[in-house]
Design an enzyme around this catalytic site. Structure first.
Site, PDB file in Angstrom:
ATOM      1  CB  ALA A   1       3.214   0.784  -4.000  1.00 26.70           C
TER       2      ALA A   1
ATOM      3  CE1 TYR B   1       2.676   9.461  10.321  1.00 28.58           C
ATOM      4  CE2 TYR B   1       4.247   9.732  12.124  1.00 28.58           C
ATOM      5  CZ  TYR B   1       3.933   9.242  10.864  1.00 28.58           C
ATOM      6  OH  TYR B   1       4.875   8.525  10.156  1.00 28.58           O
TER       7      TYR B   1
ATOM      8  CB  THR C   1      -0.939   0.042   1.224  1.00 31.65           C
ATOM      9  OG1 THR C   1      -0.194   0.281   2.418  1.00 31.65           O
ATOM     10  CG2 THR C   1      -1.710  -1.268   1.368  1.00 31.65           C
TER      11      THR C   1
END
Length: 342
Positions: free
Chosen positions: A16, A199, A14
């Site tokens: 990529a 995050y 993912t």
């Protein structure tokens, strides 16, 4: 029609199409030109551009694309079905996509830390330096939580039949961060609705989730690992400060790398631990370790494990909360589909 993979390993990545994800794909194909590589990306045009870049250096490579926005649960379900329909196995699932929206730098803390003994630690981890402004997705989830954690959790759940296979093993590999702090995460607020470090919270949660996946699925041949890419200059990093500032301090950062091994700086170097794990026997890995990409002052890349600040009780509790949230999200999507057909 499913692609018959034979003995060729199937790898899905993912995020990529750029940065560490694209660098990893290049390294994987250079190591094993026969593998079947699937680029799972949000932007179809950028994914195709990345595919063409990879085909220039590996013209015979088997590279396919899946449109996937891990921040959208409907997109995750659609992409997972496409992967199940396309392949009969999945050997490596690299959960690399992630966001850090609207990062805000505490300039006072930055300048104070820049000229202190904690400068290297500050740059390496962002501790005490970065906050973000989160948003809410169309699914009613916090955006950072949805993109960095829950979308990947749902993807794993959807692909479990391909990952848990008799007499075989598969690996899930998370791109975490040195910014993953227990202090930023709360089981009472796993989506981090009430904090300023979504995050960091999401990355710590991915560390916990990896530990629990191992406890639940190692006996079924599924293994999960976590990596830290070090300080890498990617689009995510460049979004923290103005580009002219990075241009000014880049020579300093290359100089600092003489004194620290965490300044990997380039996506190629940052992908070191991701690539290293591809070559290991998963059953020999430490499920409680985070594998760090490191680069010496002379530019030599290597990987070292560091124990994570996690415990099984918290990991299990988070997993149960995610299962409950998954049930809620699925019912919401089914109700929306029902309403649109009525």
């Amino acid at each position: 029609m499913k692609l018959e993979s034979g003995m060729e390993r199937v790898v899905l990545v993912t995020g990529a199409n750029s940065g560490i994800g694209l660098a990893l794909c290049e390294r994987l194909l250079s190591h094993d030109a026969q593998l079947q590589l699937c680029l799972a990306c949000r932007n179809g045009q950028r994914a195709e551009a990345a595919r063409q870049v990879l085909l220039v250096s590996h013209p015979q490579a088997h590279i396919s694309l899946v449109q996937l926005d891990v921040g959208s649960m409907r997109s995750v379900l659609r992409a997972a079905k496409e992967v199940r329909d396309r392949y009969n196995r999945l050997d490596f699932l690299y959960l690399n996509a992630g966001i850090m929206p609207n990062p805000q730098v505490d300039l006072k803390a930055f300048y104070k830390g820049l000229f202190s003994s904690k400068a290297i630690h500050m740059f390496s981890t962002g501790e005490g330096l970065l906050t973000q402004k989160d948003a809410v997705t169309s699914d009613g989830l916090q955006q950072v939580f949805a993109t960095n954690l829950f979308g990947h959790f749902l993807l794993v759940r959807e692909l479990e039949p391909m990952l848990c296979r008799p007499n075989s093993s598969s690996q899930i590999i998370w791109t975490s961060s040195s910014n993953a702090y227990r202090s930023a995460f709360s089981l009472d607020d796993p989506q981090h609705k009430h904090g300023k470090e979504p995050y960091s919270s999401s990355k710590y949660a991915s560390d916990l989730l990896s530990v629990e996946l191992n406890r639940r699925h190692n006996s079924q041949g599924l293994y999960s690992s976590v990596i830290c890419p070090g300080l890498v200059m990617t689009n995510l990093t460049y979004g923290i400060l103005p580009s002219f500032f990075w241009t000014l301090i880049m020579p300093i950062m290359w100089l600092i790398r003489i004194f620290t091994n965490t300044f990997t700086l380039t996506p190629y170097n940052g992908a070191e631990a991701l690539f290293w794990l591809f070559k290991q026997k998963p059953e020999a890995l430490d499920p409680m370790a985070k594998y760090h990409s490191l680069t010496s002052g002379l530019g030599n890349n290597y990987t070292l494990p560091h124990k994570m600040d996690v415990n099984h009780t918290m990991a299990e509790a988070l997993y149960e909360k995610l299962l409950a949230l998954e049930d809620t999200v699925r019912k919401k999507l089914q109700k929306e589909d029902h309403g649109s057909k009525a």
